[in-house]
Scaffold this motif. Structure first.
Motif, PDB file in Angstrom:
ATOM      1  N   PRO A   1     -28.405 -46.179 -24.977  1.00 36.58           N
ATOM      2  CA  PRO A   1     -28.398 -45.298 -26.152  1.00 36.58           C
ATOM      3  C   PRO A   1     -29.372 -44.132 -25.951  1.00 36.58           C
ATOM      4  N   SER A   2     -29.015 -42.958 -26.432  1.00 33.44           N
ATOM      5  CA  SER A   2     -29.769 -41.731 -26.148  1.00 33.44           C
ATOM      6  C   SER A   2     -31.186 -41.736 -26.716  1.00 33.44           C
ATOM      7  N   ASN A   3     -31.456 -42.497 -27.742  1.00 34.30           N
ATOM      8  CA  ASN A   3     -32.783 -42.478 -28.353  1.00 34.30           C
ATOM      9  C   ASN A   3     -33.667 -43.632 -27.873  1.00 34.30           C
ATOM     10  N   THR A   4     -33.340 -44.223 -26.716  1.00 36.21           N
ATOM     11  CA  THR A   4     -34.118 -45.344 -26.205  1.00 36.21           C
ATOM     12  C   THR A   4     -34.582 -45.079 -24.778  1.00 36.21           C
ATOM     13  N   THR A   5     -35.505 -45.912 -24.334  1.00 36.16           N
ATOM     14  CA  THR A   5     -35.986 -45.881 -22.955  1.00 36.16           C
ATOM     15  C   THR A   5     -35.466 -47.125 -22.261  1.00 36.16           C
ATOM     16  N   CYS A   6     -35.005 -46.956 -21.048  1.00 30.78           N
ATOM     17  CA  CYS A   6     -34.443 -48.072 -20.285  1.00 30.78           C
ATOM     18  C   CYS A   6     -35.527 -49.103 -19.966  1.00 30.78           C
TER      19      CYS A   6
ATOM     20  N   MET B   1     -24.446 -41.906 -29.376  1.00 27.42           N
ATOM     21  CA  MET B   1     -24.590 -41.104 -28.171  1.00 27.42           C
ATOM     22  C   MET B   1     -25.281 -41.930 -27.088  1.00 27.42           C
ATOM     23  N   TYR B   2     -24.863 -41.723 -25.851  1.00 22.64           N
ATOM     24  CA  TYR B   2     -25.439 -42.445 -24.718  1.00 22.64           C
ATOM     25  C   TYR B   2     -25.951 -41.454 -23.675  1.00 22.64           C
ATOM     26  N   LYS B   3     -26.790 -41.974 -22.791  1.00 25.82           N
ATOM     27  CA  LYS B   3     -27.281 -41.200 -21.656  1.00 25.82           C
ATOM     28  C   LYS B   3     -27.403 -42.143 -20.465  1.00 25.82           C
ATOM     29  N   ARG B   4     -27.608 -41.599 -19.298  1.00 28.07           N
ATOM     30  CA  ARG B   4     -27.815 -42.388 -18.082  1.00 28.07           C
ATOM     31  C   ARG B   4     -29.309 -42.470 -17.782  1.00 28.07           C
ATOM     32  N   CYS B   5     -29.773 -43.655 -17.431  1.00 25.25           N
ATOM     33  CA  CYS B   5     -31.157 -43.849 -17.022  1.00 25.25           C
ATOM     34  C   CYS B   5     -31.359 -43.110 -15.700  1.00 25.25           C
TER      35      CYS B   5
ATOM     36  N   ARG C   1     -26.083 -47.009 -18.396  1.00 27.09           N
ATOM     37  CA  ARG C   1     -25.796 -46.283 -19.622  1.00 27.09           C
ATOM     38  C   ARG C   1     -26.589 -46.931 -20.746  1.00 27.09           C
TER      39      ARG C   1
END
Length: 144
Positions: free
Chosen positions: A14-19, A2-6, A12
């Motif tokens: 990974p959802s479980n990380t911080t940019c 799963m991904y998310k946007r900073c 883009r």
């Protein structure tokens, strides 16, 4: 995966990380905050090996428990920060005195400092409560 946007840079990740940009921004803000502070001696003390060793030992002695929370609300919770009951800026000679150190949750630490700021009467009342919590823990459980 799963991904998310900073929310800062729009990349883009990974959802479980911080940019990385957010980590760098946090470091820079902290660096600026430290530079603006007026209590350089206190900052140096809290980074000293003497304090770090004392802190680790005291937390172990207090069994990682917030004794204020235990005696006031009846809850057993793990502490977050070691607090000088008689503040470092007022009583430097008690900086490493273990009977002046209590382990608190972040919320209780904030609550206690708010009481300290209200008035000298409230501060003294809160300090008596904190010393009493340590005394009870020692008497009942042999802790501290």
């Amino acid at each position: 995966m799963m991904y998310k946007r900073c929310s800062s840079c729009g990349k883009r990740i990974p959802s479980n990380t911080t940019c990385k940009c957010q980590i760098d921004n946090t470091r820079e803000r902290y660096r600026e905050y430290r530079a603006r502070r007026n209590d350089k001696d206190e900052q140096a003390f809290y980074r000293s090996n003497t304090w770090i060793d004392c802190r680790e030992t005291r937390i172990i002695e207090l069994v990682n428990i917030d004794w204020y929370e235990y005696y006031i609300n009846g809850n057993v919770v793990e502490g977050y920060t070691l607090h000088h009951i008689e503040e470092l800026k007022e009583r430097k000679e008690r900086a490493l005195d273990k009977s002046n150190l209590i382990y608190l949750t972040q919320s209780n630490h904030i609550k206690i400092h708010k009481a300290y700021l209200k008035s000298d009467k409230e501060k003294n009342k809160m300090q008596k409560i904190l010393f009493e919590c340590l005394k009870k823990a020692k008497k009942e459980f042999g802790i501290g």
